[in-house]
Write an enzyme that holds these catalytic residues in place. Structure first.
Site, PDB file in Angstrom:
ATOM      1  N   HIS A  86      -4.392  -8.650   3.214  1.00  0.00           N
ATOM      2  CA  HIS A  86      -5.840  -8.562   3.426  1.00  0.00           C
ATOM      3  C   HIS A  86      -6.224  -9.334   4.680  1.00  0.00           C
ATOM      4  CE1 HIS A  86      -6.775  -7.751  -1.101  1.00  0.00           C
ATOM      5  NE2 HIS A  86      -6.480  -6.648  -0.447  1.00  0.00           N
ATOM      6  N   HIS A  98      -2.626   3.498  -6.133  1.00  0.00           N
ATOM      7  CA  HIS A  98      -3.285   2.264  -5.680  1.00  0.00           C
ATOM      8  C   HIS A  98      -3.465   1.279  -6.830  1.00  0.00           C
ATOM      9  CE1 HIS A  98      -5.256   0.020  -2.533  1.00  0.00           C
ATOM     10  NE2 HIS A  98      -6.272  -0.243  -3.344  1.00  0.00           N
ATOM     11  N   LYS A 110      -2.124  -2.602   7.945  1.00  0.00           N
ATOM     12  CA  LYS A 110      -3.181  -2.022   8.767  1.00  0.00           C
ATOM     13  C   LYS A 110      -3.183  -2.674  10.146  1.00  0.00           C
ATOM     14  CE  LYS A 110      -6.226  -0.701   4.954  1.00  0.00           C
ATOM     15  NZ  LYS A 110      -7.580  -0.855   4.355  1.00  0.00           N
ATOM     16  N   ARG A 123       0.843  -1.183   0.000  1.00  0.00           N
ATOM     17  CA  ARG A 123       0.000   0.000   0.000  1.00  0.00           C
ATOM     18  C   ARG A 123       0.885   1.243   0.000  1.00  0.00           C
ATOM     19  NH1 ARG A 123      -2.263  -3.474   3.930  1.00  0.00           N
ATOM     20  NH2 ARG A 123      -4.366  -4.219   3.420  1.00  0.00           N
ATOM     21  N   TYR A 154      -9.623 -11.007  -7.094  1.00  0.00           N
ATOM     22  CA  TYR A 154      -8.523 -11.372  -7.980  1.00  0.00           C
ATOM     23  C   TYR A 154      -8.542 -12.862  -8.308  1.00  0.00           C
ATOM     24  CZ  TYR A 154      -6.723  -6.890  -6.315  1.00  0.00           C
ATOM     25  OH  TYR A 154      -6.576  -5.562  -5.997  1.00  0.00           O
TER      26      TYR A 154
END
Length: 315
Positions: free
Chosen positions: A289, A245, A175, A151, A298
Site C-alpha cells: 500500500h 481479491h 503498482k 494482488r 485492517y
C-alpha cells in the site's frame, strides 16, 4: 491545446516517467476518454483553456444519473481528471485549473470480505487432494496468493527470476512497478520446487511466467477467475461469495488474528493476550500500500515483522 493532444502527452508521461502499469494506464485513458467524448457529444470546445469546473460537474452528473456509475467509479474518474489537470498546469498547457473545487463523493467504509481460518483450511486441503491435470499449478497459485497477500496482477506478471527458493523470498512488482521483497511461507518452498520440477525446462527460464494456462501461455485475469470459481466449488465453498481479491483480504485479516495468544481459564472463559504491539507499517509493506491510511482498515491485525507474520499461519 487540444484535449486529445494533451491526453497523449499525459499518458506518455505516466508510462515513461512514472513507469505506471498497463492496467493503470488503461484506466486513466478510459476515464479521460469518457470526459472527452462527453465534451464532443454536447458540442463543447475541446480546448484545454475552455474547460471549467461547471463542465466537469455536468459530466459527473451525467455519469451518475444517466450511466448509473457507482461512487467508486465516479471517484476514480474525478481522480483521473485531477491528475490530468495537475499535469497540464505543470506543463503550462493551460492557465487555470478546471478541477478547482471539485470534490469526490463520499463512500461508505466497509470492512473487507475475507475467508475465516476454517474456510482457508478447507480450500487448501481441497487443493492438496485434487488430482486433476494442472492441480499442482492451482495449488501453488492460490496458496501463494493466500500466504503473501499479492494482488492478482502481481501474480500473473510473476516470472521465475522473482522467486528465490534458496533464500526463501519472492520479489513482487506492485503498482507503479514498485518493488517489495516478501518472505515465502515455509509451506511454499517444497510446493514451488515440486511445481517447478513438473514443468518443461524452457518453461522455467528466469524470464518465463511462473503460471501458465492449459495451452502453455501466460495465464490471464479472466482465466484465473474461472479457475478460482471451479476450485471453490470443488472445495465446497460458495463461488459467488469470494473472489481472488478476497484472498488478499484473507491474508491480511487472518495474520493478526493468529498473532493473538488465546488462553482458557478453569471456568472455560477465553482470554486473549496481545503478545506484541500492532505494527500497521509491516502490513503496509506486505500489501504494497502506498498510503498507511489504506492499510488501516485492517486495524484488527496484530504482528511484529514480515517473517514472523508469514510464519504465524497454521494450516
Amino acid at each position: 491545446m487540444e484535449f486529445q493532444h494533451a491526453l497523449d502527452e499525459f499518458l506518455l508521461y505516466l508510462k515513461v516517467e512514472q513507469n505506471y502499469s498497463c492496467n493503470t494506464l488503461s484506466s486513466y485513458e478510459s476515464d479521460l476518454t469518457l470526459f472527452h467524448s462527453f465534451l464532443k457529444d454536447h458540442k463543447r470546445s475541446t480546448l484545454l483553456e475552455d474547460l471549467n469546473p461547471s463542465l466537469v460537474r455536468r459530466f459527473i452528473q451525467q455519469q451518475t444519473l444517466q450511466h448509473h456509475a457507482k461512487p467508486r467509479s465516479v471517484r476514480r474518474r474525478i481522480s483521473s481528471l485531477k491528475s490530468f489537470s495537475k499535469f497540464c498546469l505543470k506543463e503550462q498547457m493551460m492557465s487555470s485549473d478546471f478541477m478547482a473545487g471539485i470534490q469526490s463523493p463520499k463512500m461508505d467504509t466497509k470492512l473487507p470480505v475475507y475467508m475465516n481460518l476454517e474456510e482457508v483450511q478447507k480450500l487448501f486441503r481441497s487443493l492438496e487432494q485434487d488430482e486433476r491435470p494442472l492441480s499442482l499449478r492451482n495449488e501453488a497459485m492460490f496458496k501463494l496468493l493466500g500466504t503473501t497477500g499479492m494482488r492478482r496482477q502481481e501474480l500473473i506478471d510473476l516470472t521465475w527470476q522473482q522467486i528465490d527458493l534458496y533464500n526463501e523470498t519472492i520479489l513482487v512488482y506492485g503498482k507503479g512497478k514498485k518493488e517489495r521483497l516478501l518472505p515465502l511461507h515455509s509451506m511454499m518452498i517444497p510446493l514451488l520446487k515440486k511445481y517447478k520440477a513438473s514443468l518443461l525446462e524452457h518453461q522455467t527460464h528466469p524470464l518465463e511466467p511462473v503460471f501458465r494456462n492449459g495451452r502453455g501461455q501466460a495465464i490471464n485475469p479472466r482465466g484465473m477467475n474461472v479457475i478460482f470459481k471451479e476450485v471453490l466449488v470443488k472445495a465446497g465453498l460458495p463461488p459467488h461469495r469470494f473472489t481472488l481479491h478476497h484472498l488478499r483480504h484473507t491474508f491480511a485479516s487472518l495474520l493478526l488474528q493468529q498473532r493473538k495468544a488465546e488462553t482458557v481459564d478453569e471456568q472455560g472463559n477465553v482470554h486473549y493476550i496481545n503478545q506484541e504491539k500492532v505494527d500497521l507499517r509491516t502490513l503496509q509493506e506486505l500489501l504494497g500500500h502506498e498510503s498507511l491510511a489504506t492499510t488501516q482498515v485492517y486495524t484488527h491485525i496484530d504482528f511484529d515483522s514480515k517473517k514472523k507474520a508469514i510464519d504465524s499461519f497454521k494450516f
